[in-house]
Design a protein around this motif. Structure first.
Motif, short mmCIF file in Angstrom:
data_model
loop_
_atom_site.label_atom_id
_atom_site.label_comp_id
_atom_site.label_asym_id
_atom_site.label_seq_id
_atom_site.Cartn_x
_atom_site.Cartn_y
_atom_site.Cartn_z
N PHE A 89 51.41 -25.04 85.87
CA PHE A 89 50.28 -25.64 86.59
C PHE A 89 49.57 -24.55 87.38
N ARG A 90 48.32 -24.83 87.69
CA ARG A 90 47.52 -23.90 88.50
C ARG A 90 46.95 -24.65 89.69
N LEU A 91 46.92 -23.96 90.81
CA LEU A 91 46.37 -24.49 92.05
C LEU A 91 45.34 -23.50 92.55
N ILE A 92 44.13 -23.99 92.82
CA ILE A 92 43.07 -23.14 93.37
C ILE A 92 42.75 -23.64 94.77
N VAL A 93 42.74 -22.72 95.71
CA VAL A 93 42.36 -23.06 97.07
C VAL A 93 41.23 -22.14 97.52
N ALA A 94 40.38 -22.67 98.38
CA ALA A 94 39.38 -21.87 99.07
C ALA A 94 39.98 -21.53 100.43
N VAL A 95 40.03 -20.26 100.74
CA VAL A 95 40.66 -19.79 101.97
C VAL A 95 39.59 -19.45 103.00
N HIS A 96 39.77 -19.98 104.19
CA HIS A 96 38.93 -19.62 105.33
C HIS A 96 39.87 -18.95 106.33
N TYR A 97 39.99 -17.64 106.18
CA TYR A 97 40.94 -16.88 106.98
C TYR A 97 40.65 -17.02 108.47
N ASN A 98 39.39 -16.96 108.84
CA ASN A 98 39.04 -17.00 110.27
C ASN A 98 39.34 -18.35 110.91
N ARG A 99 39.38 -19.41 110.13
CA ARG A 99 39.69 -20.75 110.65
C ARG A 99 41.14 -21.14 110.42
N GLY A 100 41.84 -20.36 109.62
CA GLY A 100 43.22 -20.71 109.30
C GLY A 100 43.32 -21.95 108.44
N MET A 101 42.38 -22.09 107.48
CA MET A 101 42.34 -23.29 106.67
C MET A 101 42.34 -22.96 105.18
N LEU A 102 43.00 -23.83 104.42
CA LEU A 102 43.03 -23.78 102.96
C LEU A 102 42.48 -25.10 102.45
N TYR A 103 41.48 -25.03 101.60
CA TYR A 103 40.91 -26.24 101.00
C TYR A 103 41.31 -26.27 99.54
#
Length: 97
Positions: A65-79
């Motif tokens: 399986f594959r998982l893609i996340v958008a990383v917002h390093y400055n906010r500490g968030m993974l979408y």
């Protein structure tokens, strides 16, 4: 890191029960992480791929399986942008989801 949204993972593992344990494990690791740079991700997930637009691809369950996340390093968030089989992943543009 704050992961948005576990419900996406849950919906996937209901359809693919063999993905539940590895996705829960990834979620637990990601939730405890404090990734500030791509190097931080690589330090814990050597097989992670960076595909542009702050998108990171994780191999789940030995690349089944594959998982893609958008990383917002400055906010500490993974979408979570995508979770799917390897075949489904091959049909999308990972840098644009």
């Amino acid at each position: 890191m704050r992961v948005i949204a576990i419900s996406t993972l849950r919906e996937f593992w209901v359809k693919h029960p063999q993905a539940e344990t590895p996705l829960r494990s990834w979620y637990a690791d990601a939730s405890r992480a404090d990734w500030k740079t791509p190097a931080d991700i690589k330090a814990t997930h050597r097989n992670a791929s960076f595909v542009g637009s702050n998108r990171v691809v994780f191999n789940i369950k030995g690349n089944d399986f594959r998982l893609i996340v958008a990383v917002h390093y400055n906010r500490g968030m993974l979408y979570i942008r995508f979770v799917g089989t390897h075949a489904e992943y091959d049909a999308i543009n990972a840098g644009k989801v």
